[in-house]
Design an enzyme around this catalytic site. Structure first.
Site, short mmCIF file in Angstrom:
data_model
loop_
_atom_site.label_atom_id
_atom_site.label_comp_id
_atom_site.label_asym_id
_atom_site.label_seq_id
_atom_site.Cartn_x
_atom_site.Cartn_y
_atom_site.Cartn_z
N ARG A 15 1.06 -1.11 0.02
CA ARG A 15 0.06 -0.10 0.02
C ARG A 15 1.03 1.26 0.11
O ARG A 15 2.06 1.21 0.33
CB ARG A 15 -0.82 -0.08 1.32
N LYS A 75 1.83 2.15 7.34
CA LYS A 75 2.24 1.34 8.47
C LYS A 75 3.22 2.05 9.65
O LYS A 75 3.62 3.25 9.19
CB LYS A 75 2.78 0.15 8.33
N TYR A 94 -0.93 4.71 10.83
CA TYR A 94 -1.37 3.66 11.62
C TYR A 94 -0.13 3.42 12.71
O TYR A 94 0.84 3.22 12.14
CB TYR A 94 -1.89 2.25 11.03
N HIS A 96 -0.68 1.70 16.32
CA HIS A 96 -0.85 0.67 17.31
C HIS A 96 0.28 0.54 18.25
O HIS A 96 0.90 -0.45 18.59
CB HIS A 96 -0.83 -0.84 16.33
N GLU A 118 -5.93 4.72 13.57
CA GLU A 118 -6.81 3.87 14.27
C GLU A 118 -7.38 4.64 15.38
O GLU A 118 -8.37 3.84 15.97
CB GLU A 118 -6.16 2.55 14.67
N ASP A 270 -2.32 -6.93 15.62
CA ASP A 270 -1.50 -5.66 15.74
C ASP A 270 -1.72 -4.83 16.85
O ASP A 270 -1.06 -3.90 17.16
CB ASP A 270 -1.72 -4.81 14.43
#
Length: 366
Positions: A15, A75, A94, A96, A118, A270
């Site tokens: 991506r 990511k 993102y 996490h 997120e 994740d």
């Protein structure tokens, strides 16, 4: 503002953080966009398209990070990227962090303003930037699980749809949120025997109204989880605590009771995973075998369907990117409560309670 889009380096992460049309929109807004050469290739977006949209193509990630005020990714930064982050830079991706103490420490040390996709949250509790990837991951989870149930891939040799005179495969979905409801959709479409568990009766009622007797809905408690998981061919972990570490609902003892060759797909990996025996894996080596059960713990599942995922994600992130670029990061956060809820680190302090609690660190409210 100068916005930077580096190439993703996570294993088989195809991506990209922005499409050429997104670049064009930012250019038309009066901003400058730096894109690393080859960043969009995995999603079928070549450098020529980015140049045509007005992007300045950078020969390395280092050049992007050195010049950009706002880094837009997909990511979380990996250790190889830690040294590229500039002090007091702005990061939108993102993250996490509840499962990433080293990255959290780095963001605090460098005083990075880090906004996590997120944890951007609407007033009604929905997560607009997590939702598109949760939809993709939920739909993929059953597809992936069905693949690994095949004997040639190490599974028990079960077809989820069954056959005339033969029972269909049993799919158990833990969680009835976005991931879980999308997993149910695909599992029902495949003709599987589907059970979904959740602690929220209202969510179960929505699925029950939609699917009727095509699925079984159960309140999630230890007894129901044990009864259903022990007989499952495929278990989908679809539990979410926004920003926080996922509770482990399935013990190792229960996993050991499953039939050999059964499959677990833990979409929550994740955030730490909701299955005690699941460990993070990658697209290069997606399966961890324990107690003869195949565990799939790939944290970037949607990266495998990169073109669909990139467009789905950037459709949702671009309005926020435009807002951050137009107003400046601090003013955008101050003026938009939805975006502010996504703030994880700022000026060397944690600003997200669930992350702080997961990592046993202090946090700043507000």
């Amino acid at each position: 503002m100068i916005v930077g889009v580096p190439r993703e380096i996570k294993s088989r992460e195809y991506r990209v953080g922005m499409t050429p049309s997104g670049v064009r929109t930012l250019i038309e807004d009066g901003h400058q966009v730096l894109v690393e050469t080859g960043a969009g290739r995995g999603s079928g977006l070549d450098d020529k398209q980015y140049r045509a949209a007005g992007a300045q193509m950078m020969s390395s990630a280092a050049r992007v990070y050195e010049q950009a005020e706002l880094i837009v990714k997909v990511k979380e930064p990996l250790p190889a990227e830690y040294g590229l982050l500039q002090p007091q830079q702005n990061l939108f991706t993102y993250l996490h962090l509840a499962a990433a103490p080293e990255l959290t420490a780095l963001l605090l040390e460098r005083q990075i303003t880090a906004i996590a996709y997120e944890t951007v949250q609407n007033d009604d509790g929905t997560l607009p930037l997590l939702q598109p990837m949760s939809e993709v991951a939920g739909r993929m989870s059953v597809q992936v699980g069905a693949n690994f149930l095949q004997k040639e891939h190490g599974g028990k040799g079960v077809l989820l749809a069954g056959a005339p005179g033969v029972r269909p495969g049993k799919v158990v979905v833990l969680g009835a949120g976005t991931v879980g409801s999308n997993a149910v959709r695909i599992a029902v479409g495949m003709g599987a025997d589907v059970t979904v568990l959740d602690i929220d009766p209202a969510r179960l009622a929505i699925l029950d109204d939609h699917y009727g007797n095509h699925i079984l809905t159960l309140i999630s408690n230890s007894q129901n989880i044990e009864d259903e998981v022990s007989h499952a061919d495929l278990v989908i972990g679809a539990v979410l605590i926004p920003g926080g570490r996922t509770p482990q609902l399935v013990t190792e003892e229960l996993v050991a009771k499953m039939d050999p060759g059964s499959v677990i797909v833990d979409v929550a990996i994740d955030q730490g995973g909701c299955i005690a025996t699941t460990v993070p894996t990658s697209h290069d080596a997606p399966i961890h075998l324990l107690h003869d059960i195949l565990h799939y713990g790939v944290a970037n599942m949607p990266g495998a369907v990169s073109r669909t995922s990139t467009f789905a994600l950037t459709n949702s992130t671009l309005p926020y990117i435009r807002q951050l670029a137009r107003l400046g990061v601090q003013q955008a956060l101050a003026s938009d409560a939805v975006l502010k809820r996504g703030l994880n680190t700022f000026a060397g302090q944690l600003h997200y309670r669930a992350v702080a609690e997961a990592l046993n660190l202090p946090w700043q409210n507000g």
